[in-house]
Design an enzyme around this catalytic site. Sequence first.
Site, PDB file in Angstrom:
ATOM      1  N   ASN A   1     -10.616  -3.081  -6.186  1.00  0.00           N
ATOM      2  CA  ASN A   1      -9.818  -2.150  -7.003  1.00  0.00           C
ATOM      3  C   ASN A   1     -10.481  -1.814  -8.345  1.00  0.00           C
ATOM      4  O   ASN A   1     -10.101  -0.845  -9.006  1.00  0.00           O
ATOM      5  CB  ASN A   1      -8.403  -2.691  -7.253  1.00  0.00           C
ATOM      6  CG  ASN A   1      -7.485  -2.583  -6.047  1.00  0.00           C
ATOM      7  OD1 ASN A   1      -6.546  -3.352  -5.887  1.00  0.00           O
ATOM      8  ND2 ASN A   1      -7.759  -1.623  -5.159  1.00  0.00           N
TER       9      ASN A   1
ATOM     10  N   ASP B   1       0.839  -1.197   0.000  1.00  0.00           N
ATOM     11  CA  ASP B   1       0.000   0.000   0.000  1.00  0.00           C
ATOM     12  C   ASP B   1       0.876   1.250   0.000  1.00  0.00           C
ATOM     13  O   ASP B   1       1.979   1.244   0.545  1.00  0.00           O
ATOM     14  CB  ASP B   1      -0.899  -0.028   1.245  1.00  0.00           C
ATOM     15  CG  ASP B   1      -2.090   0.901   1.118  1.00  0.00           C
ATOM     16  OD1 ASP B   1      -2.271   1.503   0.044  1.00  0.00           O
ATOM     17  OD2 ASP B   1      -2.835   1.032   2.104  1.00  0.00           O
TER      18      ASP B   1
END
Length: 242
Positions: free
Chosen positions: A78, A30
Amino acid sequence: MQGFDKLSLSGVGVMPDKTSGARHVAIIMDGNGRWAKKRHLPRAVGHQRGVEAVRTLVRAARELGLDALTLYAFSTENWRRPEDEIAALMGLLRRYIVADIDEFVANNIRLKVIGDYRALPGDVVTLIDDALAKTAGNTGTWLVIALNYGSQNEIARAASAAAAKGAITPASIEAELDTAGLPPLDLLIRTSGEVRLSNFLLWQAAYAELVFTDVLWPDFAPQHLRAALAEFAGRERRYGGR
Ligand code: FPP
């Protein structure tokens, strides 16, 4: 808040050069966007640098002797990102596989994909199938890439498959998970300061050690993996016993 303190992953004195007993490490990669933003660069550049971090870390995992490295590359959530960002991520995935497949073969890396990768663009699916076939006979470190992966979906699919065959038990579900056949998860790392699992390996993390660090993914280097392994080595794992 011992155990939930985020590690700086820099102040660790003695770094292990082996895996400290960990066989399977998973990473929620991330912070690519924030890495780029800090430098006034487009997000896509952050993702590009993220792939460089992947490449370096896969090499380090093999050199350390890890049995499996599982990377969260694209989640079922996503798809909510802007189309151009999804296209950029797919482009990077394409290029990574094409550029590194020979190295995987030469270095005995076994590729595995978890998640429903067949929903990705057709040419990416073909590249993945080809890479899976080319590395199927390898016996070294597993490189497991989570693509269009969501843990709740994986568990639901596994439970349905288990039910179709007979009794639903923890063992029968586990045997149907996408990760079946991999060593148990020992250590789960999340970069960039967020402290949550985001639908990643929820079942598999039942007894994993968790390490959270503020380091943004493009900056995550082998020394950070080794620091996380040093942290792992210092944890007492009781699996609910005492
Ligand atoms: C998080 O950064 C990262 C991702 C959404 C995907 C990770 C993908 C890569 C490292 C590149 C592709 C992977 C492979 C294996 C080729 P973010 O965009 O959420 O960062 P932010 O939270 O700072 O915005």
